[in-house]
Write a protein that holds these residues in place. Sequence first.
Motif, PDB file in Angstrom:
ATOM      1  N   LYS A 494     -33.520  76.001 -53.900  1.00  0.00           N
ATOM      2  CA  LYS A 494     -33.181  75.013 -52.881  1.00  0.00           C
ATOM      3  C   LYS A 494     -31.963  74.201 -53.297  1.00  0.00           C
ATOM      4  O   LYS A 494     -31.107  73.866 -52.459  1.00  0.00           O
ATOM      5  CB  LYS A 494     -34.379  74.082 -52.638  1.00  0.00           C
ATOM      6  CG  LYS A 494     -35.553  74.751 -51.948  1.00  0.00           C
ATOM      7  CD  LYS A 494     -36.677  73.755 -51.729  1.00  0.00           C
ATOM      8  CE  LYS A 494     -37.858  74.428 -51.035  1.00  0.00           C
ATOM      9  NZ  LYS A 494     -38.988  73.474 -50.830  1.00  0.00           N
ATOM     10  N   LEU A 495     -31.853  73.891 -54.592  1.00  0.00           N
ATOM     11  CA  LEU A 495     -30.717  73.118 -55.080  1.00  0.00           C
ATOM     12  C   LEU A 495     -29.418  73.891 -54.916  1.00  0.00           C
ATOM     13  O   LEU A 495     -28.395  73.341 -54.479  1.00  0.00           O
ATOM     14  CB  LEU A 495     -30.935  72.748 -56.544  1.00  0.00           C
ATOM     15  CG  LEU A 495     -29.898  71.825 -57.194  1.00  0.00           C
ATOM     16  CD1 LEU A 495     -29.871  70.487 -56.476  1.00  0.00           C
ATOM     17  CD2 LEU A 495     -30.205  71.643 -58.665  1.00  0.00           C
ATOM     18  N   LEU A 496     -29.458  75.198 -55.229  1.00  0.00           N
ATOM     19  CA  LEU A 496     -28.263  76.029 -55.079  1.00  0.00           C
ATOM     20  C   LEU A 496     -27.865  76.159 -53.614  1.00  0.00           C
ATOM     21  O   LEU A 496     -26.674  76.130 -53.271  1.00  0.00           O
ATOM     22  CB  LEU A 496     -28.509  77.405 -55.700  1.00  0.00           C
ATOM     23  CG  LEU A 496     -28.641  77.444 -57.234  1.00  0.00           C
ATOM     24  CD1 LEU A 496     -29.025  78.839 -57.698  1.00  0.00           C
ATOM     25  CD2 LEU A 496     -27.345  76.984 -57.891  1.00  0.00           C
ATOM     26  N   GLU A 497     -28.864  76.315 -52.726  1.00  0.00           N
ATOM     27  CA  GLU A 497     -28.571  76.421 -51.306  1.00  0.00           C
ATOM     28  C   GLU A 497     -27.950  75.125 -50.781  1.00  0.00           C
ATOM     29  O   GLU A 497     -27.022  75.153 -49.960  1.00  0.00           O
ATOM     30  CB  GLU A 497     -29.851  76.748 -50.534  1.00  0.00           C
ATOM     31  CG  GLU A 497     -30.375  78.155 -50.788  1.00  0.00           C
ATOM     32  CD  GLU A 497     -31.692  78.402 -50.064  1.00  0.00           C
ATOM     33  OE1 GLU A 497     -32.255  77.428 -49.519  1.00  0.00           O
ATOM     34  OE2 GLU A 497     -32.150  79.561 -50.050  1.00  0.00           O
ATOM     35  N   THR A 498     -28.459  73.995 -51.250  1.00  0.00           N
ATOM     36  CA  THR A 498     -27.905  72.709 -50.814  1.00  0.00           C
ATOM     37  C   THR A 498     -26.459  72.557 -51.271  1.00  0.00           C
ATOM     38  O   THR A 498     -25.594  72.103 -50.502  1.00  0.00           O
ATOM     39  CB  THR A 498     -28.755  71.558 -51.384  1.00  0.00           C
ATOM     40  OG1 THR A 498     -30.106  71.719 -50.952  1.00  0.00           O
ATOM     41  CG2 THR A 498     -28.228  70.219 -50.907  1.00  0.00           C
ATOM     42  N   ARG A 499     -26.167  72.946 -52.508  1.00  0.00           N
ATOM     43  CA  ARG A 499     -24.795  72.857 -53.007  1.00  0.00           C
ATOM     44  C   ARG A 499     -23.861  73.789 -52.252  1.00  0.00           C
ATOM     45  O   ARG A 499     -22.707  73.425 -51.944  1.00  0.00           O
ATOM     46  CB  ARG A 499     -24.766  73.186 -54.498  1.00  0.00           C
ATOM     47  CG  ARG A 499     -25.384  72.103 -55.382  1.00  0.00           C
ATOM     48  CD  ARG A 499     -25.237  72.446 -56.845  1.00  0.00           C
ATOM     49  NE  ARG A 499     -25.765  71.371 -57.693  1.00  0.00           N
ATOM     50  CZ  ARG A 499     -25.771  71.422 -59.029  1.00  0.00           C
ATOM     51  NH1 ARG A 499     -25.270  72.484 -59.652  1.00  0.00           N
ATOM     52  NH2 ARG A 499     -26.260  70.409 -59.714  1.00  0.00           N
ATOM     53  N   ALA A 500     -24.349  74.998 -51.930  1.00  0.00           N
ATOM     54  CA  ALA A 500     -23.524  75.942 -51.183  1.00  0.00           C
ATOM     55  C   ALA A 500     -23.191  75.408 -49.803  1.00  0.00           C
ATOM     56  O   ALA A 500     -22.051  75.511 -49.322  1.00  0.00           O
ATOM     57  CB  ALA A 500     -24.247  77.283 -51.081  1.00  0.00           C
ATOM     58  N   GLN A 501     -24.180  74.800 -49.143  1.00  0.00           N
ATOM     59  CA  GLN A 501     -23.938  74.225 -47.833  1.00  0.00           C
ATOM     60  C   GLN A 501     -22.961  73.053 -47.905  1.00  0.00           C
ATOM     61  O   GLN A 501     -22.117  72.873 -47.020  1.00  0.00           O
ATOM     62  CB  GLN A 501     -25.261  73.764 -47.216  1.00  0.00           C
ATOM     63  CG  GLN A 501     -26.187  74.915 -46.835  1.00  0.00           C
ATOM     64  CD  GLN A 501     -27.522  74.419 -46.311  1.00  0.00           C
ATOM     65  OE1 GLN A 501     -27.777  73.221 -46.280  1.00  0.00           O
ATOM     66  NE2 GLN A 501     -28.386  75.341 -45.911  1.00  0.00           N
ATOM     67  N   SER A 502     -23.050  72.270 -48.973  1.00  0.00           N
ATOM     68  CA  SER A 502     -22.131  71.145 -49.145  1.00  0.00           C
ATOM     69  C   SER A 502     -20.696  71.636 -49.309  1.00  0.00           C
ATOM     70  O   SER A 502     -19.747  71.065 -48.752  1.00  0.00           O
ATOM     71  CB  SER A 502     -22.550  70.302 -50.359  1.00  0.00           C
ATOM     72  OG  SER A 502     -23.839  69.791 -50.190  1.00  0.00           O
ATOM     73  N   ARG A 503     -20.533  72.727 -50.073  1.00  0.00           N
ATOM     74  CA  ARG A 503     -19.186  73.290 -50.253  1.00  0.00           C
ATOM     75  C   ARG A 503     -18.614  73.808 -48.938  1.00  0.00           C
ATOM     76  O   ARG A 503     -17.430  73.654 -48.658  1.00  0.00           O
ATOM     77  CB  ARG A 503     -19.244  74.393 -51.291  1.00  0.00           C
ATOM     78  CG  ARG A 503     -19.515  73.903 -52.712  1.00  0.00           C
ATOM     79  CD  ARG A 503     -19.673  75.067 -53.671  1.00  0.00           C
ATOM     80  NE  ARG A 503     -19.977  74.604 -55.020  1.00  0.00           N
ATOM     81  CZ  ARG A 503     -20.270  75.409 -56.027  1.00  0.00           C
ATOM     82  NH1 ARG A 503     -20.293  76.726 -55.851  1.00  0.00           N
ATOM     83  NH2 ARG A 503     -20.521  74.900 -57.208  1.00  0.00           N
TER      84      ARG A 503
END
Length: 510
Positions: A494-503
């Motif tokens: 979930k943390l990686l998905e959140t960072r990807a969406q932020s980028r």
Amino acid sequence: MMEQSLMDLWYGFSVALQPTNLMWCVFGVLIGNLIGVLPGMGAPTAISMLLPLTYVMAPVPGILMLAGIFYGSQYGGAIGAILLNLPSHPPHAVTCLDGYPLTRQGRGGAALGVTMMSSFFAASVGIVVMIFLSPLLVQLAVNFGPAEIFSIMLMGLMTGATMSRGSPLKGIAMTLFGLVVGVVGTDVTTSATRLTLGMAHLADGIELGALCMGLFGIADFMLCVNRTTIKPQDAKVSLRDMRPTRAEIKQSFFPMLRGTAIGTLFGALPGTGPTITTFISYALERKWSKNPERFGKGAIEGVAAPEAANHAKTQVDFIPTMSLGIPGDIVMALILGALIVKGIQPGPQLITEHPDIFWGLVASFWIGNILLVLLNVPLIGVWVKMLQVPYRLLFPSAIFFICIGVFTARNSLFGVGEVAAFGVIGLLLMVLDFPLAPIVLGYILGPMIEENFRRAMLLAHGDLNIFVDRPISATFLAACALLVLVQVGSYAKKLLETRAQSRIVVGAQT
């Protein structure tokens, strides 16, 4: 083994049909059915209110009454969901999706009939599973020592903490809070007082009834105090309306079987609540259907499958609670606490040491479910009218009985203060979306885990290898480690998905 199980079941009926035990079973079923209909008054609230009553009762009728409240409330909850689009309890929210459209089409009675048919069938299957699966655990009981019991209860504690609704971190935090609350009082080994804050009333620990009544009674009432009165004007069902047609029975048959299978599977897994079970059953049934667009518009399968899953899980939930001492949800934790208060240790030895409790409980399931089917047909009109009771009258009445119940437990007003304190704490936690069930789980299992850990250390002369050298204990510890890894992996994903969406958002803005 089958012959022995049938003989044990026959003995269970002889226990459950004793006049006193039967009377309390009927009382629990009626109260549970009523509580199930009323919004906000779930089984945890009802059991918390009546828990002090079991202190002055014999163990068998007390447990039969609490169990009757539990599965009786499951029947009652479907009535408001189908007739009024009112999910009195979370597991029945999915029943509203197709139950209420059926009522608007004039088929609400048929939906209730299918619900009763599915519920009774699923409950019967769950009882049969309990009859033949639980004795298998007795054969393993000779291999269960303090190390094995510690590992099993640790797994139950971690399962309840990490698989509760919402954030796993919040579940773990509430479990730790429950562990702290559970050790308040006098240490049974050293006789030293712990976390009593100098209060003599806390030397015996925090009362289970006060904790539960505050968290699930007072807090819920305070949260729902502004509830408006419900006026079910069109929810009228006759006895003739409750007879489903052959086509409706045919449509419901296989969904009922699949829902029963899902409920049975999830019932044996501690930490998986009935809400998860019903929604999974509904989702799979919709995916299985050749016409999924019918769901949400009055598909009878959308009622049969989740209700069957709910009732199968309700019965199978007792397997890990009674046979292993691992409660699957808050209601099972309360029943587990009632047994412990009576000096009865749940676990693999329960079936052999207290066969009257175990087999009497199993037999009472069938008696209670038959009573529910017989009672619900003529009393549905009464239950619907009960929904017209103004909440401003229901609220103070329930508060009054809660205070009376907790006062009589120790004949002390200090218990009433405990209820008020935990009511405020529970309200704040509910507003902040913290799960409350792990608190009770930690409160009940914490002292038992501590006691068995100490016993294991004494037997092993302080060698921690005892927990990994014994195969059963090592297996459950490995399951605990796997559970932690799964939760960490899920959080990292979930943390990686959140960072990807932020980028992506930042790139789009630039």
